[in-house]
Design an enzyme around this catalytic site. Structure first.
Site, PDB file in Angstrom:
ATOM      1  CE  LYS A  22      -1.657   1.490   4.074  1.00 53.30           C
ATOM      2  NZ  LYS A  22      -1.338   2.875   4.452  1.00 53.30           N
ATOM      3  CG  ASN A  23       2.343   2.636   3.504  1.00 51.95           C
ATOM      4  OD1 ASN A  23       1.166   2.917   3.217  1.00 51.95           O
ATOM      5  ND2 ASN A  23       2.734   2.437   4.747  1.00 51.95           N
ATOM      6  NE  ARG A  94      -3.804  10.618   8.153  1.00 54.04           N
ATOM      7  CZ  ARG A  94      -5.106  10.452   8.244  1.00 54.04           C
ATOM      8  NH1 ARG A  94      -5.908  11.479   8.192  1.00 54.04           N
ATOM      9  NH2 ARG A  94      -5.615   9.247   8.365  1.00 54.04           N
ATOM     10  CB  CYS A 118      -5.396  10.129  11.564  1.00 52.09           C
ATOM     11  SG  CYS A 118      -3.747   9.547  11.929  1.00 52.09           S
ATOM     12  NE  ARG A 123       0.305  10.673   9.991  1.00 54.16           N
ATOM     13  CZ  ARG A 123      -0.216   9.600   9.379  1.00 54.16           C
ATOM     14  NH1 ARG A 123      -1.347   9.103   9.813  1.00 54.16           N
ATOM     15  NH2 ARG A 123       0.354   9.077   8.317  1.00 54.16           N
ATOM     16  CE  LYS A 163       9.762  13.934  13.574  1.00 53.40           C
ATOM     17  NZ  LYS A 163       8.546  14.313  14.276  1.00 53.40           N
ATOM     18  CB  SER A 165       9.171  13.394   6.952  1.00 53.15           C
ATOM     19  OG  SER A 165       7.968  13.306   6.211  1.00 53.15           O
ATOM     20  CB  VAL A 166       7.784   8.160   4.876  1.00 48.29           C
ATOM     21  CG1 VAL A 166       7.256   7.472   3.621  1.00 48.29           C
ATOM     22  CG2 VAL A 166       8.607   7.189   5.719  1.00 48.29           C
ATOM     23  CG  ASP A 307       3.430   1.532   9.551  1.00 50.82           C
ATOM     24  OD1 ASP A 307       3.646   1.765   8.353  1.00 50.82           O
ATOM     25  OD2 ASP A 307       3.113   2.417  10.352  1.00 50.82           O
ATOM     26  CB  ILE A 329       7.366   6.984  14.321  1.00 48.12           C
ATOM     27  CG1 ILE A 329       8.650   6.186  14.129  1.00 48.12           C
ATOM     28  CG2 ILE A 329       6.905   7.664  13.034  1.00 48.12           C
ATOM     29  CD1 ILE A 329       9.840   6.984  13.597  1.00 48.12           C
ATOM     30  NE  ARG A 399      -7.235   4.447   5.715  1.00 48.83           N
ATOM     31  CZ  ARG A 399      -6.588   5.468   6.280  1.00 48.83           C
ATOM     32  NH1 ARG A 399      -6.938   5.886   7.470  1.00 48.83           N
ATOM     33  NH2 ARG A 399      -5.586   6.054   5.657  1.00 48.83           N
TER      34      ARG A 399
HETATM   35  C1  EPZ Z   1       4.257   7.083   6.224  1.00 46.31           C
HETATM   36  O1  EPZ Z   1       3.468   8.090   6.820  1.00 46.31           O
HETATM   37  C2  EPZ Z   1       3.372   5.845   6.146  1.00 46.31           C
HETATM   38  N1  EPZ Z   1       2.212   6.110   5.305  1.00 46.31           N
HETATM   39  C3  EPZ Z   1       2.899   5.450   7.545  1.00 46.31           C
HETATM   40  O2  EPZ Z   1       2.141   4.256   7.432  1.00 46.31           O
HETATM   41  C4  EPZ Z   1       4.145   5.149   8.381  1.00 46.31           C
HETATM   42  O3  EPZ Z   1       3.749   4.844   9.703  1.00 46.31           O
HETATM   43  C5  EPZ Z   1       5.059   6.394   8.408  1.00 46.31           C
HETATM   44  O4  EPZ Z   1       5.400   6.772   7.045  1.00 46.31           O
HETATM   45  C6  EPZ Z   1       6.359   6.132   9.157  1.00 46.31           C
HETATM   46  O5  EPZ Z   1       7.031   5.070   8.576  1.00 46.31           O
HETATM   47  C7  EPZ Z   1       2.359   6.026   3.957  1.00 46.31           C
HETATM   48  O6  EPZ Z   1       3.438   5.749   3.450  1.00 46.31           O
HETATM   49  C8  EPZ Z   1       1.135   6.288   3.138  1.00 46.31           C
HETATM   50  P1  EPZ Z   1       6.304  10.501   8.265  1.00 46.31           P
HETATM   51  P2  EPZ Z   1       3.994   9.636   6.835  1.00 46.31           P
HETATM   52  O7  EPZ Z   1       6.179  11.737   7.480  1.00 46.31           O
HETATM   53  O8  EPZ Z   1       4.701   9.919   5.577  1.00 46.31           O
HETATM   54  C9  EPZ Z   1       6.150  13.792  11.681  1.00 46.31           C
HETATM   55  C10 EPZ Z   1       0.282   2.879   7.774  1.00 46.31           C
HETATM   56  O9  EPZ Z   1      -0.163   2.356   8.810  1.00 46.31           O
HETATM   57  N2  EPZ Z   1       6.017  14.752  10.587  1.00 46.31           N
HETATM   58  O10 EPZ Z   1       7.539   9.663   8.117  1.00 46.31           O
HETATM   59  O11 EPZ Z   1       2.873  10.501   7.250  1.00 46.31           O
HETATM   60  C11 EPZ Z   1       4.938  12.888  11.789  1.00 46.31           C
HETATM   61  O12 EPZ Z   1       3.932  13.517  12.553  1.00 46.31           O
HETATM   62  C12 EPZ Z   1       0.756   4.317   7.802  1.00 46.31           C
HETATM   63  O13 EPZ Z   1       0.403   2.292   6.669  1.00 46.31           O
HETATM   64  C13 EPZ Z   1       6.140  16.103  10.879  1.00 46.31           C
HETATM   65  O14 EPZ Z   1       6.362  16.489  12.013  1.00 46.31           O
HETATM   66  O15 EPZ Z   1       5.055   9.556   8.032  1.00 46.31           O
HETATM   67  C14 EPZ Z   1       5.499  11.679  12.470  1.00 46.31           C
HETATM   68  O16 EPZ Z   1       5.588  11.927  13.862  1.00 46.31           O
HETATM   69  C15 EPZ Z   1       0.509   4.966   9.160  1.00 46.31           C
HETATM   70  N3  EPZ Z   1       6.012  17.001   9.868  1.00 46.31           N
HETATM   71  C16 EPZ Z   1       6.910  11.583  11.903  1.00 46.31           C
HETATM   72  O17 EPZ Z   1       7.217  12.891  11.383  1.00 46.31           O
HETATM   73  C17 EPZ Z   1       5.786  16.599   8.559  1.00 46.31           C
HETATM   74  O18 EPZ Z   1       5.714  17.469   7.677  1.00 46.31           O
HETATM   75  C18 EPZ Z   1       7.068  10.582  10.765  1.00 46.31           C
HETATM   76  O19 EPZ Z   1       6.079  10.873   9.803  1.00 46.31           O
HETATM   77  C19 EPZ Z   1       5.669  15.218   8.295  1.00 46.31           C
HETATM   78  C20 EPZ Z   1       5.791  14.308   9.317  1.00 46.31           C
END
Ligand code: EPZ
Length: 419
Positions: A22-23, A94, A118, A123, A163, A165-166, A307, A329, A399
């Site tokens: 999915k991701n 998202r 969420c 997020r 930081k 961020s994926v 995850d 995370i 989902r």
């Molecule tokens: C991706 O979410 C995945 N979703 C998530 O999977 C996964 O848990 C997450 O990466 C971490 O591996 C998809 O790929 C669609 P991040 P993402 O940006 O991109 C903070 C699932 O269950 N942050 O790496 O939203 C954020 O709040 C989902 O399949 C900021 O502060 O994750 C979090 O604490 C859930 N500012 C941390 O960074 C930003 O602009 C990591 O978030 C962006 C993120």
């Protein structure tokens, strides 16, 4: 709202074919916006989030055909797309915010709904916007929307993410594909799904190079090629079913995977005493009767994935001794704990740390799902208990897990869905 009824206590035995990721699929679908040629994506997981992204692309004006039988999507964006991504689609998924980068790359402007929070956290998208700003994009946040414009087009730059961020790595990579000159991204996330996205983009003709573990170089291109691409396997689905085998004292063959990608998860489970036989494209997972406690912390790849945090916690409930897991995370990713405690678990929360008492036999209960991964941890807990469990609001599960009842019942689970 649909619910799942599970009668646990069965040792799961059989094979499970792992679906596409999915991701990886979601950012690759967003990336298709960059191309005016035909894009064919194979090994698509039939999950709700993918359907939502397909709806979003269609709303932008893409011609999208989802072939469920062949698990294939065909996309054609030869015509001009509109650049408005509405709240109604982005709020439920998202990852919809990932259309921001490619729309800016192609049209220098976009109006995309802020994704909103969420169950697992607020997020924010500040890291996305901060990086895009360095490519020459200006933003106005108004009425819950990101109004983005790059008056002089996007210009390559050196960007270091404050930081990891994926999503921000993916959005910025997509925006930079056509940016004038060269872009260097530092402190990138390097999840396998991001590697899959970059392989897709390179195959389409983009000039992307991983210079180091977390450093990417992107040079601009003008023409892209038609592409057929097969998405990688879902490593979180694979990890989930590995734990399903262990918590039911079963023996499950997990197929269609690349074990190298989940070597850290395999190592963790072996340390807990799970017996795992590794072949080139599959693994066999069996319990060992003596599950050892373990202390874990979630972190970006190649660390232990957030995850899988809720799922491994169910295994820890049956381990010998007290386990700990620190969630680094997301700020609110322990929503499954109160529900597990209602099943007889004894899990305490101290800040971002969960302390899990072992040797607990879980009992069936009436439960409420809250988010995708918390929901599946309740399924695992139900399978490991000896009685009946009802899980409400299973739309959370749909989902991200394709045919979960079918895959589990094929291995002997007593599980059914009701209205
Ligand atoms: C991706 O979410 C995945 N979703 C998530 O999977 C996964 O848990 C997450 O990466 C971490 O591996 C998809 O790929 C669609 P991040 P993402 O940006 O991109 C903070 C699932 O269950 N942050 O790496 O939203 C954020 O709040 C989902 O399949 C900021 O502060 O994750 C979090 O604490 C859930 N500012 C941390 O960074 C930003 O602009 C990591 O978030 C962006 C993120």
């Amino acid at each position: 709202m649909q619910k799942l009824i599970i009668v646990g206590g069965k040792k799961l035995n059989g094979s499970i074919n792992i679906s596409g990721s999915k991701n990886a699929t979601l950012p690759i679908l967003a990336a298709s916006i960059l191309s005016k040629n035909k894009v064919i994506i194979k090994n698509i997981p039939l999950v709700k989030d993918v359907e939502t992204m397909v709806d979003l692309l269609s709303l932008l004006g893409s011609k999208v055909k989802l072939d469920k039988k062949r698990k294939k999507i065909e996309i054609l964006n030869s015509n001009k797309l509109n650049t408005f991504a509405p709240y109604k689609l982005v709020k439920t998924m998202r990852a919809g915010v990932l259309v921001l980068g490619p729309l800016l790359a192609r049209y220098n402007k976009a109006k995309v709904s802020l994704p909103g929070g969420c169950a697992i956290g607020s997020r924010p998208v500040d890291l996305h916007l901060g990086a895009l700003k360095k490519l020459g994009v200006n933003f106005k946040i108004r009425d819950g929307y990101i109004n983005a414009i790059a008056k002089n087009g996007l210009i390559g730059n050196k960007i270091t993410f404050p930081k990891i961020s994926v999503g921000a790595t993916e959005n910025t990579m997509l925006a930079a594909c056509f940016a004038k000159g060269k872009t260097i991204l530092n402190n990138c996330a390097c999840e396998p799904e991001i590697k899959d996205l970059s392989r897709f983009l390179i195959k389409m003709g983009c000039k992307i190079k991983w210079l180091k573990k977390r450093k990417i170089e992107i040079n601009n291109v003008t023409n892209l090629k038609p592409i057929t691409y097969r998405v990688m396997f879902d490593r979180i689905e694979a990890g989930t079913y590995m734990i399903a085998s262990a918590v039911t004292d079963g023996r499950i063959k997990i197929k269609n995977i690349n074990p190298k990608i989940i070597k850290n998860e395999i190592l963790v489970m072996k340390k807990m005493g799970i017996i795992i036989t590794i072949k080139s494209k599959e693994i066999i997972v069996r319990n060992s009767r003596y599950i050892k406690k373990i202390n874990l912390k979630t972190s970006s790849y190649p660390g232990f994935p957030t995850d899988l945090q809720a799922q491994i916690m169910v295994l820890m409930c049956g381990a010998n001794g007290v386990s700990k897991i620190i969630e680094n995370i997301f700020e609110n990713r322990f929503m499954h704990i109160p529900e597990l405690n209602r099943m007889g678990a004894k899990i305490d929360i101290k800040g971002n740390q969960a302390i899990i008492q072992g040797n607990k036999k879980l009992n069936g209960a009436e439960l409420m799902a809250t988010d995708l991964r918390a929901s599946v941890s309740l399924v695992l807990a139900a399978l490991s208990s000896k009685s009946k469990t009802t899980i409400n609001r299973v739309y959370h599960l749909d989902r991200g897990y394709e045919n979960i009842e079918k895959k589990l019942s094929n291995c002997g689970a007593q599980i059914k869905r009701t209205e």
